[in-house]
Design an enzyme around this catalytic site. Structure first.
Site, mmCIF file in Angstrom:
data_model
loop_
_atom_site.group_PDB
_atom_site.id
_atom_site.type_symbol
_atom_site.label_atom_id
_atom_site.label_comp_id
_atom_site.label_asym_id
_atom_site.label_seq_id
_atom_site.Cartn_x
_atom_site.Cartn_y
_atom_site.Cartn_z
ATOM 1 N N ASP A 22 64.350 -30.124 -65.015
ATOM 2 C CA ASP A 22 63.747 -30.912 -65.677
ATOM 3 C C ASP A 22 62.234 -30.052 -66.061
ATOM 4 O OD1 ASP A 22 65.457 -32.840 -64.918
ATOM 5 O OD2 ASP A 22 64.556 -33.430 -63.110
ATOM 6 N N GLU A 179 65.768 -40.794 -71.900
ATOM 7 C CA GLU A 179 64.988 -40.472 -70.780
ATOM 8 C C GLU A 179 64.263 -39.193 -71.186
ATOM 9 O OE1 GLU A 179 67.864 -40.257 -67.775
ATOM 10 O OE2 GLU A 179 68.473 -38.267 -68.197
HETATM 11 C C1 6LW Z 1 65.409 -37.052 -64.473
HETATM 12 C C2 6LW Z 1 66.202 -37.287 -65.597
HETATM 13 C C3 6LW Z 1 67.237 -36.315 -65.507
HETATM 14 O O1 6LW Z 1 64.619 -37.986 -63.863
HETATM 15 O O2 6LW Z 1 67.460 -36.041 -64.417
HETATM 16 O O3 6LW Z 1 68.301 -34.478 -66.580
HETATM 17 C C4 6LW Z 1 66.584 -36.963 -63.448
HETATM 18 N N1 6LW Z 1 67.460 -35.525 -66.473
HETATM 19 O O4 6LW Z 1 65.288 -37.028 -66.721
HETATM 20 C C5 6LW Z 1 66.479 -36.244 -62.197
HETATM 21 O O5 6LW Z 1 66.432 -34.643 -62.459
#
Ligand code: 6LW
Length: 503
Positions: A22, A179
């Site tokens: 991240d 996300e």
């Molecule tokens: C994070 C989300 C993700 O909050 O994994 O790969 C989660 N993306 O955006 C935890 O790292």
């Protein structure tokens, strides 16, 4: 260097190897700063500095005091601190991040120096959800965008929110988990970059653009602008990205990816790592290069920063920033001040199965490596462990005149082997080697755990398949951490030596 050689030059990717997912990056003049998630470990949110986007040196951790981060045995592994965003605005650094543990939520901290100290947290009770982003428009309005994708205006000085969050995009229809949003003003547009497809093999990066920070947003016709899904590329699960400009004004993306090893389905053992990849713009949309292990070298001079030594003699009064412990680090249980030049750990919890075990380690960053430590376990029991979570770990431990090799895989705990050793300090060692792929069932690597004989030869007590310490087996969001622990009494460590080996 001739033009042809220059064109062929590559640098190694991941630019930050090991469990560093991240990534969020920002540029301040000639300097770059990058942060990652840290989950159940303390201190939280590692901060890196670079002058060239390729070489990164860890300069601290954002959440390094209990007043900023209070994790307890109630914080499960792979909970805790998720997905920070780092920005520089109005003369200071701003970091917004989620503590997914009960009572946590989104918090914002600031600093004038990215190495710290960082402020105590401002809480954001009006911002629900994970993966918060911060962006300021020309009027100074601060927009906070979270996974989903939803947005709310905030006062970053107080944490006050203005109205309820509202949905601004849902990503590509049918694609799960929109996300990791980041919102940027680039040229005439506001760009909304997101990850979608989930953080596993289907992970990807998509983008939309609009004329105002709150939309409406028009999706890029070429979405996903980056994904390695369905390919046989060595780097997989690519997503969760952030954009940055290089020193020459060119555009780059930092993102997470994994390096699966072994046969089918492929096991990644180092967690999600930080990669760099070039970006060009065509018709106002980003065209993103492959996140390749051999990254075409950027056009500007590379400026390697200080390299963190693999060996630690525990001669400093504080542990270096690479050391992470589980959930907290009480000074009375983890100190280099008690016995000069030694790290002293005092047990809490009986073993690595316990969420409150006294464990302090560093991320495994290379597929092949050797780790050794000199331990004095005359007053207790402890040693060297490779940890994924409470239910997945291998360890080699000493107590008095005995050394044991242990393994925990899911519900099964095993004493793999034991042997007597002379009284006094003993060198414990772990050697990790990638496995040649001989068939679909080949594992990713092997781990030999043992002791070093007085003549320096390594004597393994046993060798185990590394797939059981992979994310595909254990689940979750982290990667391997190799470190020192006390399971009972007091255990002293004179040094710790981590050496990458040729694969
Ligand atoms: C994070 C989300 C993700 O909050 O994994 O790969 C989660 N993306 O955006 C935890 O790292």
């Amino acid at each position: 260097m001739s033009g042809k050689q220059q064109a062929e030059a590559t640098v190694s990717n991941p630019v930050i190897p090991g469990f560093h997912p991240d990534p969020s990056v920002c540029r301040v003049g000639d300097d770059y700063y990058l942060v990652c998630s840290s989950f159940e470990y303390f201190p939280g949110v590692p901060v890196f500095h670079s002058r060239d986007l390729v070489h990164w040196t860890q300069i601290g951790n954002v959440l390094d005091r209990p007043s900023q981060l209070h994790l307890t045995a109630d914080t499960p592994s792979s909970a805790g601190i998720y997905a920070p965003t780092l920005r520089h605005h109005d003369g200071r650094f701003w970091l917004i991040v989620t503590n997914v543990t009960e009572g946590g939520g989104n918090i914002l901290v600031t600093a004038t120096d990215a190495a710290g100290p960082w402020s105590d947290p401002i809480r954001l009770p009006g911002v629900p959800g994970i993966d918060p982003d911060l962006a300021w428009d020309e009027d100074g309005t601060c927009w906070c965008t979270v996974a989903g994708v939803a947005q709310v205006r905030i006062d970053p000085y107080t944490g006050e929110t203005f109205g309820p969050p509202h949905r601004i995009w849902s990503g590509t229809p049918g694609s799960k988990a929109p996300e990791a949003p980041h919102l940027y003003r680039i040229g005439d547009y506001w760009y909304l970059l997101i990850a979608e497809g989930g953080t596993e093999r289907c992970h990807g990066v998509s983008i939309a653009r609009g004329r105002t920070p709150d939309g409406p947003f028009e999706p890029c016709p070429a979405n996903p602008v980056l994904t390695h899904r369905g390919t046989d590329r060595p780097v997989q699960n690519t997503g969760h990205a952030d954009l940055v400009q290089g020193p020459d004004g060119s555009w780059w993306m930092v993102l997470l990816g994994v390096r699966p090893g072994g046969g089918t389905p492929g096991w990644h053992v180092l967690g999600r790592e930080t990669f760099l990849t070039p970006v060009t713009w065509v018709d106002g949309w980003p065209v993103v290069g492959e996140a390749s292990p051999d990254l075409p070298a950027p056009a500007w001079p590379l400026v390697p920063g200080p390299v963190e030594p693999g060996r630690d003699d525990f001669d400093l009064s504080e542990l270096r920033p690479q050391w992470i412990s589980l959930r907290d680090r009480p000074a009375e249980r983890c100190t280099t001040k008690e016995r000069a030049g030694w790290l002293t750990l005092r047990a809490r919890g009986g073993s690595l199965d316990d969420p409150d075990v006294m464990f302090v380690g560093r991320r495994q960053q290379h597929p092949a490596c050797r780790v050794r430590t000199l331990v004095d376990a005359t007053e207790g029991r402890g040693g060297l462990a490779v940890r994924l979570d409470e239910e997945h770990h291998y360890e080699i431990e000493a107590s008095g005149t005995e050394v044991r090799m242990l393994s925990r895989v899911g519900p099964l705990s095993t004493v793999v082997a034991s042997r007597p050793v002379p009284a006094g300090p003993v060198v414990l060692g772990i050697r990790i080697s990638p496995t040649p792929v001989r068939g679909p069932r080949s594992g990713p690597d092997t781990l030999a755990l043992g002791i070093e004989e007085p003549d320096g030869t390594f004597a393994p007590l046993g060798t185990l398949d590394g797939r059981y310490l992979s994310t595909e087996v254990a689940g979750g969001f982290t990667g391997r951490v190799i470190g020192l622990y006390a399971a009972s009494g007091t255990v002293h460590f004179d040094w710790y030596d981590y050496e990458p080996l040729a694969p």
